[in-house]
Design an enzyme around this catalytic site. Structure first.
Site, PDB file in Angstrom:
ATOM      1  N   CYS A   7      24.579  -4.102   5.520  1.00 46.19           N
ATOM      2  CA  CYS A   7      25.776  -4.137   6.352  1.00 46.19           C
ATOM      3  C   CYS A   7      25.566  -3.584   7.739  1.00 46.19           C
ATOM      4  O   CYS A   7      24.508  -3.078   8.070  1.00 46.19           O
ATOM      5  CB  CYS A   7      26.864  -3.286   5.694  1.00 46.19           C
ATOM      6  SG  CYS A   7      27.048  -3.619   3.952  1.00 46.19           S
ATOM      7  N   CYS A 230      13.314   1.834   7.352  1.00 46.55           N
ATOM      8  CA  CYS A 230      12.988   0.511   6.789  1.00 46.55           C
ATOM      9  C   CYS A 230      12.171  -0.319   7.791  1.00 46.55           C
ATOM     10  O   CYS A 230      12.645  -0.602   8.897  1.00 46.55           O
ATOM     11  CB  CYS A 230      14.294  -0.201   6.458  1.00 46.55           C
ATOM     12  SG  CYS A 230      14.076  -1.933   6.055  1.00 46.55           S
ATOM     13  N   SER A 277      14.521 -14.434  14.778  1.00 47.42           N
ATOM     14  CA  SER A 277      13.822 -13.146  14.846  1.00 47.42           C
ATOM     15  C   SER A 277      12.317 -13.302  15.051  1.00 47.42           C
ATOM     16  O   SER A 277      11.640 -12.352  15.445  1.00 47.42           O
ATOM     17  CB  SER A 277      14.120 -12.317  13.595  1.00 47.42           C
ATOM     18  OG  SER A 277      14.148 -13.143  12.475  1.00 47.42           O
ATOM     19  N   ASP A 339       6.483 -17.187  11.375  1.00 44.59           N
ATOM     20  CA  ASP A 339       7.722 -16.660  10.796  1.00 44.59           C
ATOM     21  C   ASP A 339       7.591 -15.156  10.620  1.00 44.59           C
ATOM     22  O   ASP A 339       6.474 -14.630  10.541  1.00 44.59           O
ATOM     23  CB  ASP A 339       8.046 -17.343   9.461  1.00 44.59           C
ATOM     24  CG  ASP A 339       9.553 -17.353   9.194  1.00 44.59           C
ATOM     25  OD1 ASP A 339      10.307 -16.693   9.945  1.00 44.59           O
ATOM     26  OD2 ASP A 339       9.978 -18.014   8.227  1.00 44.59           O
ATOM     27  N   ASP A 340       8.746 -14.478  10.565  1.00 44.18           N
ATOM     28  CA  ASP A 340       8.682 -13.015  10.446  1.00 44.18           C
ATOM     29  C   ASP A 340       8.378 -12.571   9.036  1.00 44.18           C
ATOM     30  O   ASP A 340       7.870 -11.479   8.809  1.00 44.18           O
ATOM     31  CB  ASP A 340       9.993 -12.387  10.938  1.00 44.18           C
ATOM     32  CG  ASP A 340      11.201 -13.048  10.321  1.00 44.18           C
ATOM     33  OD1 ASP A 340      11.371 -12.954   9.104  1.00 44.18           O
ATOM     34  OD2 ASP A 340      11.966 -13.694  11.067  1.00 44.18           O
ATOM     35  N   CYS A 376      13.721  -4.517  -3.149  1.00 46.39           N
ATOM     36  CA  CYS A 376      14.193  -3.361  -2.380  1.00 46.39           C
ATOM     37  C   CYS A 376      15.407  -2.772  -3.085  1.00 46.39           C
ATOM     38  O   CYS A 376      16.317  -3.503  -3.463  1.00 46.39           O
ATOM     39  CB  CYS A 376      14.583  -3.792  -0.969  1.00 46.39           C
ATOM     40  SG  CYS A 376      15.334  -2.471   0.009  1.00 46.39           S
ATOM     41  N   CYS A 425       9.333   3.062   5.671  1.00 47.34           N
ATOM     42  CA  CYS A 425       9.298   2.637   4.276  1.00 47.34           C
ATOM     43  C   CYS A 425       8.564   1.308   4.239  1.00 47.34           C
ATOM     44  O   CYS A 425       8.839   0.418   5.050  1.00 47.34           O
ATOM     45  CB  CYS A 425      10.719   2.455   3.741  1.00 47.34           C
ATOM     46  SG  CYS A 425      10.737   1.706   2.089  1.00 47.34           S
ATOM     47  N   CYS A 428       8.533  -2.570  -0.189  1.00 44.36           N
ATOM     48  CA  CYS A 428       8.564  -3.969  -0.653  1.00 44.36           C
ATOM     49  C   CYS A 428       7.188  -4.631  -0.523  1.00 44.36           C
ATOM     50  O   CYS A 428       6.942  -5.680  -1.110  1.00 44.36           O
ATOM     51  CB  CYS A 428       9.637  -4.763   0.081  1.00 44.36           C
ATOM     52  SG  CYS A 428       9.633  -4.520   1.843  1.00 44.36           S
TER      53      CYS A 428
HETATM   54  S1  SF4 Z   1      11.655  -1.680   0.467  1.00 50.13           S
HETATM   55 FE1  SF4 Z   1      11.274  -2.968   2.287  1.00 50.13          FE
HETATM   56  S2  SF4 Z   1      13.284  -3.781   2.825  1.00 50.13           S
HETATM   57 FE2  SF4 Z   1      13.636  -2.037   1.462  1.00 50.13          FE
HETATM   58  S3  SF4 Z   1      13.920  -0.251   2.780  1.00 50.13           S
HETATM   59 FE3  SF4 Z   1      11.755  -0.322   2.257  1.00 50.13          FE
HETATM   60  S4  SF4 Z   1      10.811  -1.536   3.910  1.00 50.13           S
HETATM   61 FE4  SF4 Z   1      13.018  -1.899   4.008  1.00 50.13          FE
END
Ligand code: SF4
Length: 451
Positions: A7, A230, A277, A339-340, A376, A425, A428
């Site tokens: 969000c 993230c 993006s 692509d991203d 995630c 982070c 993923c």
């Molecule tokens: S797991 Fe990936 S999408 Fe989720 S917060 Fe971590 S970096 Fe972001």
């Protein structure tokens, strides 16, 4: 199946009443963070008013309210992940005294009772503690002690005091700014600047700011821990004209492309970005490789971001009309298609087939992020592991499946050096979740509907 969100949030506080138009326009500038529902909550004659609906901001919110005047308001745009867009789950949520809007996912909310969503948990937790005699800031501090996961949170009380909270790890961005005499808090600084304002600061991980009638009356750090913002905020989700914790998103994306070109070169004649993006990533690739850039894919104005559509059917439907192709830019040419990210592979498979029909000779795909192999649980709706195309396939197999002539991704180290901070982070990509608690991830998959 539980709902959760990815969000965007905004808060406006001023000494004298302002029209709600500022909050409404700010939400429109955060529209890319959620397109399924939107809402605004504000104080009027000492009462909390809520105006929420399904769809884009202009569809969801009754435009008549933008002429209402108030000193305190919070707004929210939302993307639900359940496959069901339910107005009852739209934010802000209020009990008439405490009103909350947040961006993220409370990973451990299910441990506190039978809540339908993490938002309802936040509201209930804070509200109960206040009813039991705690002050609002005491309840927020306690919430921050027990909650795990990602949250950029706005809490408004019946007096119009607004608390802006960034989780102790800073997963999601949250920015403090000023627009004329109003204090504005928003998910991204680009929205504040576009409203004609200035950014005052990024909230630090664990920071809480209390705002009353356009003035800051409280500022403290609660439970700050290792920062793990993230990585996908830089790669995909935030606007390219935003800056997160001092790192401009645009520059990070350019560097993703430059490193991609150096470490994963491709024998193409033109570089083609998948809008939107990926554009700066493609520009970086083009600059570093010397291969000219062609805007051969034209995004149709009505297309929503397919990644943030709630169901596979909706995504496929959205893809049908997502891009126009400039045939003269691709016919007879070898393309480096940038692509991203690749999540499920739907967009890329369909696009490659259409580019071939338009006469592309070769298509070499280069991706400005590592292979996404893990779900995630911190606020972005990657699907179940089984739906992630890179979960069980290597680059060669994915290339075959999407129909490209070659395919390469960035490594995690390359991505980190491009973004320019190690405080990220990357769960993923790596499966190393930087959460406080220990979780059984197959149970989490069931709770978050990733099965
Ligand atoms: S797991 Fe990936 S999408 Fe989720 S917060 Fe971590 S970096 Fe972001």
């Amino acid at each position: 199946m539980y709902l959760k969100e990815h969000c965007g949030v905004i808060a406006v506080s001023s000494a004298s009443p302002l029209p709600l138009k500022l909050t409404y326009e700010g939400l429109k500038l955060l529209q890319h963070r959620g397109e399924e529902s939107a809402g605004i909550s504000y104080l009027e004659a000492g009462k909390v008013k809520l105006n929420r609906g399904l769809g884009l901001v202009e569809e969801a919110i009754d435009k008549a309210i933008i002429l209402s005047y108030t000193t305190s308001s919070i707004g929210h745009v939302r993307y639900s992940t359940s496959g069901v867009s339910d107005i009852s789950e739209a934010q802000p949520m209020s009990d008439g005294y405490v009103t909350v809007a947040f961006n993220g996912t409370i990973t451990n909310f299910f441990k506190f009772g039978n809540y339908p969503t993490d938002t309802s948990f936040i509201l209930d937790f804070i509200s109960k503690e206040v009813k039991e005699g705690k002050t609002l800031i005491e309840a927020i501090r306690h919430f921050m002690e027990v909650a795990d996961g990602a949250y950029s949170l706005l809490v408004m009380d019946i007096k119009g005091d607004i608390y802006a909270v960034r989780d102790p790890q800073g997963f999601r961005p949250l920015v403090l700014g000023r627009v004329n005499n109003a204090i504005v808090v928003a998910s991204e600084d680009s929205a504040i600047r576009q409203l004609g304002g200035i950014k005052l600061k990024d909230l630090s991980p664990g920071e809480v700011i209390g705002i009353r009638e356009g003035n800051i009356f409280l500022n403290e750090i609660v439970n700050s821990s290792r920062k793990t913002t993230c990585a996908f905020e830089f790669i995909y989700f935030s606007r390219a004209d935003s800056s997160i914790d001092g790192n401009p998103v645009y520059i990070s994306r350019i560097r993703l492309g430059e490193i991609l070109a150096k470490k994963h070169p491709a024998p193409g004649e033109v570089v083609v970005p998948v809008p939107d993006s990926s554009r700066p990533i493609a520009l970086g690739f083009s600059r570093a490789s010397g291969i000219p850039l062609e805007e051969a894919l034209i995004r149709t104005i009505s297309s929503k971001r397919s990644f943030i559509m709630p169901t596979q059917e909706a995504r496929i439907e959205a893809l049908k009309e997502k891009f126009g192709i400039v045939e003269s830019a691709v016919k007879g040419k070898s393309l480096v298609l940038i692509d991203d990210s690749i999540v499920r592979g739907n967009t890329m498979r369909r696009l490659i087939s259409r580019l071939r029909s338009a006469g592309a000779k070769e298509i070499h795909v280069r991706v400005g992020s590592p292979m996404i192999k893990y779900p995630c649980y911190m606020g972005i709706d990657f699907p179940s592991a089984s739906e992630l195309i890179a979960r069980s396939k290597n680059e060669e197999k994915i290339s075959k499946e999407i129909g490209s002539d070659s395919l390469e991704f960035l490594t995690v180290d390359e991505m980190i050096s491009a973004i320019g901070t190690t405080s990220l982070c990357d769960a993923c990509f790596t499966g190393n979740y930087p959460l406080k608690g220990n979780y059984n991830f197959s149970s989490l998959d069931k709770i978050f509907g990733k099965v």
